[in-house]
Write an enzyme that holds these catalytic residues in place. Structure first.
Site, PDB file in Angstrom:
ATOM      1  N   GLY A 246      -4.851   7.693   5.405  1.00  0.00           N
ATOM      2  CA  GLY A 246      -4.030   9.027   6.150  1.00  0.00           C
ATOM      3  C   GLY A 246      -2.834   9.236   5.167  1.00  0.00           C
ATOM      4  O   GLY A 246      -1.523  10.145   5.666  1.00  0.00           O
TER       5      GLY A 246
ATOM      6  N   ARG B  52      -8.194  12.004  12.881  1.00  0.00           N
ATOM      7  CA  ARG B  52      -6.563  11.739  13.444  1.00  0.00           C
ATOM      8  C   ARG B  52      -6.023  13.406  12.515  1.00  0.00           C
ATOM      9  O   ARG B  52      -6.514  14.062  12.527  1.00  0.00           O
ATOM     10  CB  ARG B  52      -5.997  10.586  12.366  1.00  0.00           C
ATOM     11  CG  ARG B  52      -6.516   9.737  11.771  1.00  0.00           C
ATOM     12  CD  ARG B  52      -6.113   8.849  10.842  1.00  0.00           C
ATOM     13  NE  ARG B  52      -5.163   8.072  11.584  1.00  0.00           N
ATOM     14  CZ  ARG B  52      -4.201   7.436  10.216  1.00  0.00           C
ATOM     15  NH1 ARG B  52      -5.302   6.936   9.508  1.00  0.00           N
ATOM     16  NH2 ARG B  52      -3.355   7.368  10.336  1.00  0.00           N
TER      17      ARG B  52
ATOM     18  N   GLN C 132       4.748   9.023   7.378  1.00  0.00           N
ATOM     19  CA  GLN C 132       4.019  10.012   6.861  1.00  0.00           C
ATOM     20  C   GLN C 132       5.078  11.776   7.107  1.00  0.00           C
ATOM     21  O   GLN C 132       4.616  12.559   5.825  1.00  0.00           O
ATOM     22  CB  GLN C 132       2.864   9.693   6.597  1.00  0.00           C
ATOM     23  CG  GLN C 132       2.020   8.112   6.813  1.00  0.00           C
ATOM     24  CD  GLN C 132       0.294   7.455   6.994  1.00  0.00           C
ATOM     25  OE1 GLN C 132       0.125   8.889   7.930  1.00  0.00           O
ATOM     26  NE2 GLN C 132      -0.120   6.988   6.610  1.00  0.00           N
TER      27      GLN C 132
ATOM     28  N   LYS D   2       0.701  -1.430  -0.017  1.00  0.00           N
ATOM     29  CA  LYS D   2       0.129   0.205   0.017  1.00  0.00           C
ATOM     30  C   LYS D   2       1.025   0.787   0.208  1.00  0.00           C
ATOM     31  O   LYS D   2       0.603   2.255  -0.830  1.00  0.00           O
ATOM     32  CB  LYS D   2      -0.937   0.084   1.047  1.00  0.00           C
ATOM     33  CG  LYS D   2      -2.287   1.238   1.388  1.00  0.00           C
ATOM     34  CD  LYS D   2      -3.714   0.498   2.248  1.00  0.00           C
ATOM     35  CE  LYS D   2      -3.112   0.928   3.829  1.00  0.00           C
ATOM     36  NZ  LYS D   2      -2.863   2.006   3.828  1.00  0.00           N
TER      37      LYS D   2
ATOM     38  N   ASP E 222       1.634  -2.137  11.416  1.00  0.00           N
ATOM     39  CA  ASP E 222       0.627  -1.970  10.854  1.00  0.00           C
ATOM     40  C   ASP E 222      -0.093  -3.554  11.294  1.00  0.00           C
ATOM     41  O   ASP E 222      -0.770  -3.656  11.269  1.00  0.00           O
ATOM     42  CB  ASP E 222       0.314  -1.580   9.787  1.00  0.00           C
ATOM     43  CG  ASP E 222       0.549  -0.724   9.250  1.00  0.00           C
ATOM     44  OD1 ASP E 222       0.400   0.663  10.101  1.00  0.00           O
ATOM     45  OD2 ASP E 222       0.834  -0.130   8.615  1.00  0.00           O
TER      46      ASP E 222
HETATM   47  C1  S3P Z   1       2.603   4.364   6.542  1.00  0.00           C
HETATM   48  C2  S3P Z   1       3.559   4.713   7.350  1.00  0.00           C
HETATM   49  C3  S3P Z   1       2.497   4.231   8.165  1.00  0.00           C
HETATM   50  C4  S3P Z   1       1.884   3.536   8.992  1.00  0.00           C
HETATM   51  C5  S3P Z   1       0.734   4.342   7.857  1.00  0.00           C
HETATM   52  C6  S3P Z   1       1.490   3.876   6.383  1.00  0.00           C
HETATM   53  C7  S3P Z   1       3.195   5.701   4.901  1.00  0.00           C
HETATM   54  O1  S3P Z   1       2.075   5.696   9.591  1.00  0.00           O
HETATM   55  O2  S3P Z   1       1.011   2.965  10.118  1.00  0.00           O
HETATM   56  O3  S3P Z   1      -0.462   2.746   7.443  1.00  0.00           O
HETATM   57  O4  S3P Z   1       2.528   4.958   4.181  1.00  0.00           O
HETATM   58  O5  S3P Z   1       3.941   5.840   4.933  1.00  0.00           O
HETATM   59  P1  S3P Z   1       2.654   6.544   9.862  1.00  0.00           P
HETATM   60  O6  S3P Z   1       3.854   7.389   9.490  1.00  0.00           O
HETATM   61  O7  S3P Z   1       2.173   7.421  10.936  1.00  0.00           O
HETATM   62  O8  S3P Z   1       3.267   6.289  10.917  1.00  0.00           O
END
Ligand code: S3P
Length: 429
Positions: free
Chosen positions: A95, A123, A170, A20, A316
């Protein structure tokens, strides 16, 4: 959805859908690169479709086909090729879409608004608003509560050096993407290294980027060129069957072409710490992302401690790891994982509630869970709060229970793994 206890072990092999995180980034970076980016084994989950629809709204032609939903061609328009969308950008439940796209939008010469579903509008976005504001961006939470909807007026940005209080890919990626539009280098330093897909992929697109330890620096205004991206199988999806094989006696599964990037493979390390085994076959690397066929057998597990720098590498997977811990002998302690409270749901509360209803001995803490395993779970009606990862974890728990369970809103798995229940059935034939 009604889930009966597994009558047979999990047995067989499959390739889970594309990662993903990598699928999102392939569309985003392809959109701001010049020329075509061809993506194979793309994840056609609802989250990644939200990313596609946001970039289409901004004038990017993205070819998809129902016949082969894993094949996507992005006709990128370069770093400055996006156009103002007519409508508010809808990030759905994602997110990654909201936070990474915000980074890109702060550097444009137009204004935008981003929103999404009930979960994403709760969030925390202050974690990106603060550093982007320090870069000179204009980004506001419309209701003033630090959450979406977000209003962004694009403008010139300045490079900064930023220490993130949380290890979040993220947040890191958001700042690095804004850094592409800044007037000088931008450096992000994390307390622990989070997933590094942005660093690896941006480099392959031609960005000038250096990573060392938990710091990464990007220099502005690169010439990004379209490329070919083969997305590895998502280890977070493969984790369902890793956990399934661990809790259902007699199981034996092979998960082909699974991503094994060391910033994501914590569940494999925990499995081995708990007494399980994993065999790696057909090791490969594409675009800096390592993959392998993972072979997993059921083994009796014992408790462990999961903490510190390991947490971002399995954040995750913690709902599934909690299920594995219920089946393991002895105590498992998960700590340093307060981030679980701000995912698609509060995953500490949700997992403690659901697994307690199934008879598990589990206590929530401020930053994790304590699980005393070894008790047989029983069937129950489980609230998933429409959280895809929780729905899959409770399904695995239900397979190991001694009576039928009802998993509410199980169709939320479409966020990250639309074919989850079909793939699960294929391993139980
Ligand atoms: C993700 C980073 C993670 C993860 C999310 C996907 C990403 O979140 O939990 O499912 O694609 O960068 P955080 O960056 O908030 O830890």
């Amino acid at each position: 959805m009604k889930i009966d206890p597994a009558e047979k072990p999990l047995n067989g092999e499959l390739e889970v859908p594309g990662d993903k995180s990598i699928s999102h980034r392939a569309v985003m970076f392809g959109s701001i690169a010049s020329g075509d980016t061809e993506i194979t084994h793309f994840l056609p989950g609802a989250d990644c479709l939200s990313t596609i629809s946001c970039f289409r709204e901004m004038g990017i032609d993205i070819e998809t086909s129902d016949a082969d939903p894993g094949h996507v061609i992005v006709h990128g328009k370069g770093l400055h090729g996006l156009s103002a969308p007519d409508a508010v950008l809808d990030c759905g439940n994602s997110g990654t879409t909201m936070r990474l796209v915000s980074g890109i939008l702060t550097g444009q010469d137009f204004s935008t608004e981003l929103t999404g579903d009930d979960s994403i509008r709760k969030r925390p976005m202050k974690r990106i608003i603060d550093p982007l504001t320090a870069m000179g961006a204009s980004i506001r939470s419309r209701s003033g509560n630090g959450c979406a909807p977000l209003e962004i007026d694009g403008r010139p940005l300045r490079g900064i050096a930023y220490e993130t209080p949380v290890a979040s890919a993220q947040v890191k990626s958001c700042i690095l993407l804004a850094g592409l539009y800044a007037d000088g280098p931008t450096t992000v330093t994390e307390p622990s290294l989070s997933r590094n897909h942005t660093e690896l992929m941006l480099k392959n697109f031609g960005a000038d980027l250096t990573a060392e330890g938990t710091s990464v620096t990007v220099r502005p205004d690169p010439k990004l060129e379209g490329t070919k991206i083969k997305v590895p199988g998502d280890i977070s999806s493969a984790a369902c069957f890793i956990a399934g094989a661990s809790v259902i006696p007699g199981s034996h599964v092979i998960l082909r072409n699974t991503g094994t990037n060391p910033t994501r493979d914590g569940i494999l390390r925990v499995l081995q710490d708990m007494g399980g085994t994993v065999m790696y076959r057909n090791l490969n690397t594409s675009g800096g992302e390592s993959t392998a066929d993972l072979e997993i057998w059921h083994m009796p597990l014992h408790g462990t401690v999961i903490e510190g720098d390991l947490i971002p590498t399995l954040i995750d997977e913690l709902p599934l790891i909690a299920v594995m811990a219920c089946a393991a002998e002895g105590e498992t302690i998960i700590r340093d994982a307060a981030e679980l409270k701000v995912k698609e749901s509060n995953r500490i509360d949700l997992m403690v509630r659901g697994l307690s209803a199934m008879g598990a001995d589990i206590t929530g803490t401020d930053d994790g869970m304590i699980i005393r395993g070894g008790r047989k779970l029983h069937g129950a009606t489980i609230d998933t709060a429409k959280d895809h990862r929780a729905a899959m974890a409770f399904t695995v728990a239900a397979l190991a229970a001694d009576g039928p369970s009802e998993i509410r809103d199980a169709d939320c798995v479409r966020i990250s793994y639309p074919g989850f229940y079909d793939d699960l059935a294929s391993l139980m034939k």
